[in-house]
Design a protein around this motif. Structure first.
Motif, short mmCIF file in Angstrom:
data_model
loop_
_atom_site.label_atom_id
_atom_site.label_comp_id
_atom_site.label_asym_id
_atom_site.label_seq_id
_atom_site.Cartn_x
_atom_site.Cartn_y
_atom_site.Cartn_z
N GLU A 284 -12.03 -3.07 -7.40
CA GLU A 284 -11.87 -2.06 -6.36
C GLU A 284 -12.63 -0.78 -6.72
O GLU A 284 -12.31 -0.11 -7.69
CB GLU A 284 -10.37 -1.76 -6.21
CG GLU A 284 -10.07 -0.74 -5.13
CD GLU A 284 -8.62 -0.26 -5.16
OE1 GLU A 284 -7.72 -1.05 -5.51
OE2 GLU A 284 -8.41 0.92 -4.84
N ASP B 159 -9.90 -1.33 1.00
CA ASP B 159 -10.44 -1.27 -0.36
C ASP B 159 -11.87 -1.75 -0.28
O ASP B 159 -12.15 -2.75 0.39
CB ASP B 159 -9.68 -2.22 -1.31
CG ASP B 159 -8.31 -1.67 -1.72
OD1 ASP B 159 -7.95 -0.54 -1.33
OD2 ASP B 159 -7.60 -2.40 -2.45
N GLY C 106 -10.53 3.15 -2.63
CA GLY C 106 -9.27 2.92 -1.91
C GLY C 106 -9.19 3.97 -0.81
O GLY C 106 -9.33 5.16 -1.09
N LYS D 96 0.81 -1.21 0.00
CA LYS D 96 0.00 0.00 0.00
C LYS D 96 0.85 1.27 0.00
O LYS D 96 2.05 1.23 0.25
CB LYS D 96 -0.95 -0.01 1.21
CG LYS D 96 -2.07 -1.05 1.05
CD LYS D 96 -3.00 -0.69 -0.10
CE LYS D 96 -4.17 -1.62 -0.24
NZ LYS D 96 -4.90 -1.46 -1.52
MG MG Z 1 -6.09 1.29 -4.63
#
Ligand code: MG
Ligand code: 4AD
Length: 433
Positions: A356, A347, A359, A329
């Protein structure tokens, strides 16, 4: 023709009597006695019939030359007709051509690439029109949601000096001989602005030099982002869930017909409004995928498309996956004080393999930790001077997220490709039209 024009939708609501409408020919069929046009405007389509015996020779001859996309005005009598495509027929007694059309280049059985080349005309199709109406509601719903919670709308620059989301997807542009970048996220600027406004959001284009061709990635996409002081990790999850629920609810309320045109099974969207989203850690996901799908994922690996898709098969709402390994990340995510190997980020993974959607993370406030992580990613902390300054003058806990608007539209509309969630898509191989 001096009648007042009404929309096709209004004409159908009226259901009987004299009406005047204007629009474009969507389909046409001609015989000796009748000419049928299906006419469209932004609101709907309606079948119009011209009977040879009812109109002047002049009108008949004009109608005979009509091709698809000819623009025209017609006056006639509307009535219910089960055989007509939308249940009403308009019997024409007067007609005025506004502009004849050439042979329309679009039709069935054309390749997807050809359709994309012709997007400027393809926008007129019923499906893309329905998508664009839903898209408008999605944007409106994002503004409503955040403004309703007291957030200010804030704008950040699109031309930037540093990466927000890693160097590998940065677009470099020549700025008077000096390299600068197109923004990937508003985040670094948002983290400066919250010290004045506290709760802010935006909807703006973000740019990613995505070298892969997938059905989920655009190089220019619309990014709904939010940042707030004092917002903790729980609250950040509630905020993301609340936003997705509000968007889906708004679309379901306003776009029954458009979803029908898109052949979307709305029962697949309803759970998102009604049910609480499952929330689980990355560790839980690895266990679950092993148990239910027989997948062996090594701890520390990011979840890829395949894993996200398999996970989404197990639920009928988005799933909030928290506490990913920090290595996968971004540098700005805060370490979990209870487990230094993971971050307080999540996510939100969409159902039905839409990947996704959001985020999110609580932000690291420790300046030394930020510098260390930037260096570890091969970045020069000097380039992030303005960002690091935000930690020097009364830093406070804060959090935020980004939602890919086209990802959400793709999911809501049930689209096969994200390119159909935006009017003029931009990808590695497409900047035209
Ligand atoms: Mg992301
Ligand atoms: O996960 P991402 O990279 O997060 C950020 O940019 C954070 N700085 C946001 C923030 O906290 N303010 O991107 C956020 C979302 C993803 O979840 C995805 O939905 C979407 O942006 N996204 C894309 N959508 C379309 N095409 C792409 N190439 C996308 N890349 C990310």
């Amino acid at each position: 023709m001096k009648d007042k024009f009404i929309s096709i939708k209004e004409a159908m609501n009226k259901g009987k009597g004299k009406v005047s409408i204007r629009g474009w020919v969507y389909r046409e069929r001609k015989s000796n006695k009748f000419i049928f046009f299906v006419v469209r405007d932004s609101t709907n389509i309606i079948q119009c019939v011209i009977k040879n015996e009812n109109v002047s020779k002049e009108i008949w001859d004009a109608a005979d030359k009509v091709l698809i996309e000819t623009s025209l005005k017609v006056t006639g009598t509307v009535r219910k007709d089960k055989r007509a495509p939308t249940g009403y027929e308009l019997e024409v007694d007067d007609m005025e051509i506004v502009s004849y059309a050439e042979d329309f280049p679009m039709g069935k059985d054309q390749s997807y690439e050809f359709q994309l080349d012709m997007r400027h005309l393809g926008l007129r199709s019923r499906k893309l029109t329905a998508m664009m109406k839903i898209r408008s509601t999605v944007f409106g719903a994002i503004h409503e949601y955040f403004r309703g919670l007291g957030y200010f709308e804030f704008q950040s620059p699109s031309i930037v000096n540093s990466a927000g989301e890693g160097g590998s997807t940065l677009f470099t542009i020549d700025y008077f001989g000096k390299p600068v970048y197109l923004t990937q996220t508003w985040q670094l600027y948002a983290e400066a602005a919250i010290f004045a406004l506290e709760k802010i959001y935006t909807i703006a284009p973000s740019f990613r030099a995505e070298k892969s061709k997938t059905s989920r990635h655009l190089t220019e996409y619309w990014h709904a982002e939010v940042e707030a002081t004092w917002l903790d990790f729980e609250g950040l999850q509630d905020l993301g869930e609340g936003l997705l629920k509000h968007i889906v609810k708004s679309v379901l309320e306003k776009h029954k017909e458009d979803l029908e045109i898109l052949e979307r099974d709305v029962s697949k969207l309803e759970p998102t409004v009604k049910k609480k989203f499952p929330r689980m850690t990355y560790d839980d996901v690895l266990k679950l995928l092993k148990e239910k799908k027989g997948m062996d994922i090594k701890w520390g690996k990011d979840l890829r498309t395949i894993e996200e898709d398999k996970l989404s098969e197990l639920f009928d709402t988005p799933v909030i996956v928290t506490r990913y390994p920090k290595e996968v990340k971004a540098f700005y995510m805060k370490e979990d004080p209870e487990n230094k190997k993971v971050v307080l980020g999540y996510d939100a993974i969409g159902p039905e393999g839409y990947g996704e959607l959001i985020g999110a993370s609580e932000r690291e406030v420790d300046i030394e930790e930020l510098k260390r992580k930037l260096k570890a990613e091969g970045e020069d902390p000097e380039k992030y001077k303005f960002y690091l300054d935000t930690r020097r003058y009364g830093s406070v806990p804060h959090s935020g997220f980004g939602m890919g608007v086209e990802r959400v539209i793709s999911w809501i509309c049930g689209l096969d490709n994200i390119k159909d969630a935006i009017p003029f898509p931009r990808t590695m191989t497409r900047t035209n039209p």
